[in-house]
Scaffold this active site. Structure first.
Site, PDB file in Angstrom:
ATOM      1  N   HIS A  26     -14.799   9.300  -2.213  1.00 13.18           N
ATOM      2  CA  HIS A  26     -15.023   8.357  -3.321  1.00 13.18           C
ATOM      3  C   HIS A  26     -13.707   7.722  -3.759  1.00 13.18           C
ATOM      4  O   HIS A  26     -13.621   6.497  -3.948  1.00 13.18           O
ATOM      5  CB  HIS A  26     -15.626   9.107  -4.520  1.00 13.18           C
ATOM      6  CG  HIS A  26     -17.086   9.409  -4.375  1.00 13.18           C
ATOM      7  ND1 HIS A  26     -18.029   8.457  -4.104  1.00 13.18           N
ATOM      8  CD2 HIS A  26     -17.759  10.592  -4.506  1.00 13.18           C
ATOM      9  CE1 HIS A  26     -19.225   9.022  -4.055  1.00 13.18           C
ATOM     10  NE2 HIS A  26     -19.090  10.315  -4.289  1.00 13.18           N
ATOM     11  N   PRO A  71     -26.829   2.549 -30.178  1.00  8.90           N
ATOM     12  CA  PRO A  71     -26.715   3.729 -31.056  1.00  8.90           C
ATOM     13  C   PRO A  71     -25.262   4.138 -31.254  1.00  8.90           C
ATOM     14  O   PRO A  71     -24.448   4.078 -30.329  1.00  8.90           O
ATOM     15  CB  PRO A  71     -27.505   4.809 -30.297  1.00  8.90           C
ATOM     16  CG  PRO A  71     -28.398   4.072 -29.359  1.00  8.90           C
ATOM     17  CD  PRO A  71     -27.660   2.821 -28.993  1.00  8.90           C
ATOM     18  N   GLY A 106     -22.279   2.290 -35.869  1.00  7.04           N
ATOM     19  CA  GLY A 106     -21.915   2.250 -37.288  1.00  7.04           C
ATOM     20  C   GLY A 106     -22.791   1.376 -38.146  1.00  7.04           C
ATOM     21  O   GLY A 106     -22.342   0.898 -39.191  1.00  7.04           O
ATOM     22  N   LYS A 107     -24.044   1.177 -37.776  1.00  8.69           N
ATOM     23  CA  LYS A 107     -24.936   0.324 -38.574  1.00  8.69           C
ATOM     24  C   LYS A 107     -25.227   0.960 -39.934  1.00  8.69           C
ATOM     25  O   LYS A 107     -25.161   0.303 -40.974  1.00  8.69           O
ATOM     26  CB  LYS A 107     -26.239   0.082 -37.797  1.00  8.69           C
ATOM     27  CG  LYS A 107     -26.034  -0.608 -36.453  1.00  8.69           C
ATOM     28  CD  LYS A 107     -27.343  -0.890 -35.763  1.00  8.69           C
ATOM     29  CE  LYS A 107     -28.012   0.361 -35.246  1.00  8.69           C
ATOM     30  NZ  LYS A 107     -27.250   1.007 -34.169  1.00  8.69           N
ATOM     31  N   THR A 108     -25.547   2.242 -39.936  1.00  9.55           N
ATOM     32  CA  THR A 108     -25.819   2.934 -41.199  1.00  9.55           C
ATOM     33  C   THR A 108     -24.565   2.998 -42.064  1.00  9.55           C
ATOM     34  O   THR A 108     -24.630   2.796 -43.292  1.00  9.55           O
ATOM     35  CB  THR A 108     -26.336   4.351 -40.917  1.00  9.55           C
ATOM     36  OG1 THR A 108     -27.505   4.280 -40.093  1.00  9.55           O
ATOM     37  CG2 THR A 108     -26.687   5.070 -42.210  1.00  9.55           C
ATOM     38  N   GLY A 130     -27.637  -3.282 -32.716  1.00  8.18           N
ATOM     39  CA  GLY A 130     -26.545  -2.787 -31.888  1.00  8.18           C
ATOM     40  C   GLY A 130     -26.908  -1.475 -31.235  1.00  8.18           C
ATOM     41  O   GLY A 130     -27.890  -0.824 -31.608  1.00  8.18           O
ATOM     42  N   HIS A 149     -15.787  15.226  -0.114  1.00 10.23           N
ATOM     43  CA  HIS A 149     -16.737  14.297  -0.733  1.00 10.23           C
ATOM     44  C   HIS A 149     -16.051  13.501  -1.843  1.00 10.23           C
ATOM     45  O   HIS A 149     -16.129  12.258  -1.886  1.00 10.23           O
ATOM     46  CB  HIS A 149     -17.933  15.084  -1.296  1.00 10.23           C
ATOM     47  CG  HIS A 149     -18.996  14.233  -1.895  1.00 10.23           C
ATOM     48  ND1 HIS A 149     -20.174  13.938  -1.246  1.00 10.23           N
ATOM     49  CD2 HIS A 149     -19.076  13.613  -3.103  1.00 10.23           C
ATOM     50  CE1 HIS A 149     -20.914  13.175  -2.024  1.00 10.23           C
ATOM     51  NE2 HIS A 149     -20.278  12.973  -3.175  1.00 10.23           N
ATOM     52  N   GLU A 150     -15.355  14.184  -2.757  1.00  7.55           N
ATOM     53  CA  GLU A 150     -14.702  13.491  -3.862  1.00  7.55           C
ATOM     54  C   GLU A 150     -13.519  12.679  -3.389  1.00  7.55           C
ATOM     55  O   GLU A 150     -13.259  11.584  -3.913  1.00  7.55           O
ATOM     56  CB  GLU A 150     -14.261  14.506  -4.932  1.00  7.55           C
ATOM     57  CG  GLU A 150     -15.381  15.334  -5.531  1.00  7.55           C
ATOM     58  CD  GLU A 150     -16.495  14.486  -6.123  1.00  7.55           C
ATOM     59  OE1 GLU A 150     -16.211  13.368  -6.582  1.00  7.55           O
ATOM     60  OE2 GLU A 150     -17.657  14.930  -6.104  1.00  7.55           O
TER      61      GLU A 150
END
Length: 642
Positions: free
Chosen positions: A426, A202, A205-207, A200, A422-423
Site C-alpha cells: 500500500h 454530526p 457544533g450546531k447545538t 451540517g 501487504h502494508e
C-alpha cells in the site's frame, strides 16, 4: 367524555372498591344473624340461649350464641326492658356486660377513619399530578411540553466558546441584535426571523452555536429533541407543540431549540420512511405555530439536523425557517482555533503546537477534536504526567484514526511477514503514483479491527478529487493484494484485501455512474437499482437504466479496475527491492513513520523510530490477529480507512 373525566371516574370506582374491602374488615361487623327482639325473648323462654353480651352504648346490642352454637344478634328497644334481666336469670343464661367507654377509643377512630383518609390522600395526590405536569413529568401530563427551560443567567456559553465556524457565527449574530433590540429593525419595517435551520455533519457544533446565541442575547432558552414530540398516542405530539409555544410566549423574547428536527419534520407522504399519523399531526401543528393565523412574535425557533434532504418543503419555505446556516467541517485554521478552546481545560506542555495537530487531523469535526484532547489527557494521566505533551496528542490521534492497539493479539511469524508485505505494498504504490496523499505512518500492530494499517494524510484540506487522484487511490488500494501475490504467489493470496477490493469497486462504479469520469460512458449520471429495507422487508427501487446500459457499465468498471491492477503490478515489480526493505523494517520496528519511509524510498537504511523500544521478548511481540487486515489496509483522511 374527555380524558380527565374518564380518569376521575376510574379513580372513583377504585375508591368504592377500596371502601368495600375496608368495610369487610370492620370489627363491628359480625357473621351473626340479626333477629327481632321479640324472637330473642322467645328463644330465652324456650331455654335455647346459652350466653349473651350486652353492649355499653345505646341502643343496647345483645350478642351471643344459642345452645346449638348458632350466633345471634339483636337490639333492645331504646325505651329499655326491665324484664330482660330477671328473664335471663330465670333461664340460667350467662350474661356479660361490656365496660362503658366514656372516651373515644383511638383504635376505633383509626379503624373508622383511616380508609377514608387514605382515599382522600390518593385523590388529592392524583389531582395534583394531573394539574402539575411540569416539563411533562406528571402522571397524566402526556400533552405537556418536555422542553427544558434555561433562564437568562443559566446559559453560560458565548461566541467565545464557539470556534471553527466563523461564517456561521456571522450569520447568527444578527439574531442576537434582534433579541436585544427588536425596535431597531422594526422601525425600518424589518421583522424578526421566525426560524433558523442549522445544517451540517454530526459534531460540528450546531447545538453549541444555538446555546451561544441564547448566552449572548441573555434570553430564556428552551431545548428539546425532535423525538420528544412523537408518542404512541395520536395527538400527543401536537398537544406538546402547542404547550411548548404557550410557555415560550410567556417568556418572550426567547429561543426554542429543536435538535434532530428530522425525527418529526420528515417529508409527509414520502412512502419509504413511513407515513405516520402522529408525526404528521405534530409537524402540522409545528407549521401552524411558526407561521399560522396566530403569530409567535418574539420567539425564534432554531432547529438542527444533518439530514436536510428529508425535511418537508413546508418547513423550509420563507416565514418558517427563513434562514439556513451551514455549519460544516472546519478547515485547518478552524481546527487550530477549536483545539485552543479545548486545550484551555487541560495543562498543556510547551512543546504542543495546535497548528501541527490541526494539519494532521483533516476531516475532524469539533467533537472529534474535543475527543482528541480528552484522549491525550487520558494518555498523560496513565503515565502520571503533570502536563499533556505532543507525544500524547500523537498517540491519541493514532488511536482515533487507526483504532486502539491490540498488542495482546498473538499471531504466527508467517502471518506477521504477510501483513508486513501487504502494508508495504500500500505505502510504496501510494508514494509512486501522482496526486496521492503522502504516507504518514505504516504499522503492523493490530489496531481496531485491522491487522495492519497504512495511514495517508493530505498536506492540505481537500474538497474535491481529480480523475488522476482517484485512479491513484485505486492503485494504492490494490497495492496490498498485488504485494501478496508477487511475494507469496497466487496460491498464498489471503482474504485480507477484501475491504480494499470492495472500496475500489465502489469508487470505480461511482466514476462511471455518478461523477462522469469515464470516456466510454460520458458525463452522464446513470441510476441503478437501489435496495432499501422498509418495515422489515427489502424494497428495491428500479431506476430507468436499460439492461444493455447496465451491462456496459459493468464492463467499463471492470476495465478501470483491471487497468489499476496492472499498473499496480508494474509499480511493485519495478520497486521490488524497496518492498523487501520496507517489509523488513516493519518486521523489525512494527511501526515506521515518515522519516523511515523517506529513507527507504531514497535507498538508505532506515533507522529506528524516535519512540521505538526494543521488544523485551515474548511470543510474537504481541502482533497479529486473524481477520484484521480485511477491516482496512490503508487509512486516509477525511473518511478514515480507505
Amino acid at each position: 367524555m374527555n380524558d380527565m373525566a374518564k380518569n376521575v371516574l376510574l379513580w372513583l370506582i377504585i375508591a368504592v372498591v377500596l371502601l368495600t374491602v375496608f368495610q369487610s374488615f370492620n370489627p363491628r361487623g359480625s357473621a351473626a344473624q340479626d333477629m327481632p327482639y321479640s324472637e330473642f325473648k322467645q328463644q330465652v323462654q324456650n331455654n335455647n340461649v346459652q350466653s349473651v353480651t350486652l353492649s355499653a352504648s345505646l341502643p343496647t346490642t345483645v350478642t351471643g350464641k344459642l345452645k346449638d352454637g348458632t350466633p345471634l344478634r339483636s337490639v333492645i328497644p331504646v325505651s329499655g326492658d326491665d324484664e330482660l334481666q330477671p328473664l335471663l336469670d330465670k333461664h340460667d343464661v350467662q350474661v356479660r356486660q361490656e365496660p362503658s367507654d366514656n372516651g373515644v377509643s383511638l383504635l376505633r377512630i383509626l379503624l373508622d377513619w383511616v380508609p377514608f383518609l387514605i382515599f382522600i390522600g390518593l385523590l388529592i395526590w392524583f389531582m395534583r399530578q394531573m394539574q402539575s405536569g411540569a416539563g411533562g413529568r406528571g402522571a397524566m401530563a402526556f400533552g405537556r411540553s418536555r422542553a427544558r427551560l434555561q433562564g437568562e443567567d443559566q446559559v453560560k456559553v458565548t461566541f467565545a466558546d464557539v470556534a471553527g465556524c466563523e461564517e456561521a457565527k456571522e450569520d447568527v449574530k444578527e439574531l442576537v441584535d434582534f433579541l436585544r433590540d427588536p425596535g431597531k429593525f422594526q422601525k425600518l419595517g424589518g421583522k424578526i426571523p421566525r426560524g433558523v435551520l442549522m445544517v451540517g455533519p454530526p459534531g460540528t457544533g450546531k447545538t453549541l452555536l444555538a446555546k451561544a446565541i441564547a448566552g449572548e442575547a441573555k434570553v430564556p432558552f428552551f431545548t428539546i429533541s425532535g423525538s420528544d414530540f412523537v408518542e404512541m398516542f395520536v395527538g400527543v405530539g401536537a398537544a406538546r407543540v402547542r404547550d411548548m409555544f404557550e410557555q415560550a410566549k410567556k417568556h418572550a423574547p426567547c429561543i426554542i431549540f429543536i435538535d434532530e428536527i428530522d425525527a418529526v419534520g420528515r417529508h409527509r407522504g414520502a412512502g419509504l420512511g413511513g407515513g405516520h399519523d402522529e408525526r404528521e399531526q405534530t409537524l402540522n401543528q409545528l407549521l401552524v405555530e411558526m407561521d399560522g393565523f396566530e403569530g409567535s412574535e418574539g420567539i425564534i425557533v432554531i432547529a438542527a439536523t444533518n439530514r436536510p434532504d428529508v425535511l418537508d418543503p413546508a418547513l423550509l419555505r420563507p416565514g418558517r425557517f427563513d434562514r439556513q446556516v451551514v455549519v460544516g467541517l472546519p478547515d485547518v485554521r478552524g481546527r487550530e482555533q477549536i483545539l485552543k478552546v479545548h486545550m484551555r481545560k487541560v495543562p498543556v506542555a510547551a512543546d504542543v503546537e495546535p497548528m501541527v495537530i490541526a494539519r494532521g487531523t483533516p476531516g475532524f469535526s469539533g467533537a472529534d477534536l474535543a475527543n482528541l484532547v480528552n484522549e491525550a489527557a487520558l494518555f498523560a494521566a496513565r503515565e502520571n504526567a503533570r502536563e499533556v505533551g505532543m507525544s500524547h496528542f500523537e498517540r491519541a490521534k493514532d488511536k482515533i484514526m487507526m483504532g486502539a492497539e491490540r498488542r495482546s493479539l498473538a499471531m504466527s511469524e508467517e502471518e506477521k511477514r504477510l501483513t508486513a508485505y501487504h502494508e508495504a505494498g500500500h505505502a510504496i504504490v501510494g508514494l509512486s503514483v501522482p496526486d496521492h496523499d503522502p504516507v504518514h505512518k505504516v504499522t503492523i500492530i493490530p489496531r481496531g479491527r485491522a491487522l495492519g494499517v497504512t495511514m495517508f494524510l493530505p498536506e492540505n484540506d481537500r474538497y474535491s478529487l481529480s480523475k488522476t487522484a482517484i485512479e491513484s487511490q485505486l492503485c494504492s488500494l490494490y497495492g496490498g493484494r498485488v504485494a501478496e501475490e508477487l511475494i507469496f504467489g497466487p496460491e498464498k493470496v489471503t482474504t485480507g484485501a477484501s475491504n480494499d477490493i470492495e472500496r475500489a469497486t465502489r469508487m470505480a462504479r461511482n466514476m462511471v455512474t455518478k461523477w462522469g469520469l469515464s470516456d466510454a460512458m460520458g458525463p452522464v449520471t446513470y441510476g441503478e437499482q437501489d435496495e432499501e429495507v422498509f418495515l422489515g422487508r427489502s424494497v428495491t427501487q428500479h431506476k430507468n437504466v436499460a439492461d444493455e446500459t447496465a451491462r456496459k457499465i459493468d464492463e467499463v468498471v471492470r476495465e478501470i479496475l483491471d487497468s489499476a491492477y496492472r499498473r499496480t503490478r508494474e509499480i511493485l515489480t519495478r520497486e521490488i527491492g524497496k518492498l523487501h526493505a520496507m517489509a523488513q523494517a516493519l518486521l523489525q520496528y512494527e511501526t515506521i513513520d515518515r522519516e523511515q519511509i523517506d529513507a527507504i524510498m531514497a535507498g538508505r537504511e532506515p533507522g529506528p523510530p524516535r519512540d521505538w523500544r526494543a521488544p523485551s521478548g515474548g511470543a510474537g511481540s504481541g502482533n497479529g490477529g486473524a481477520a484484521g487486515r480485511e477491516a482496512g489496509g490503508t487509512v486516509g483522511a477525511p473518511a478514515g480507512q480507505h
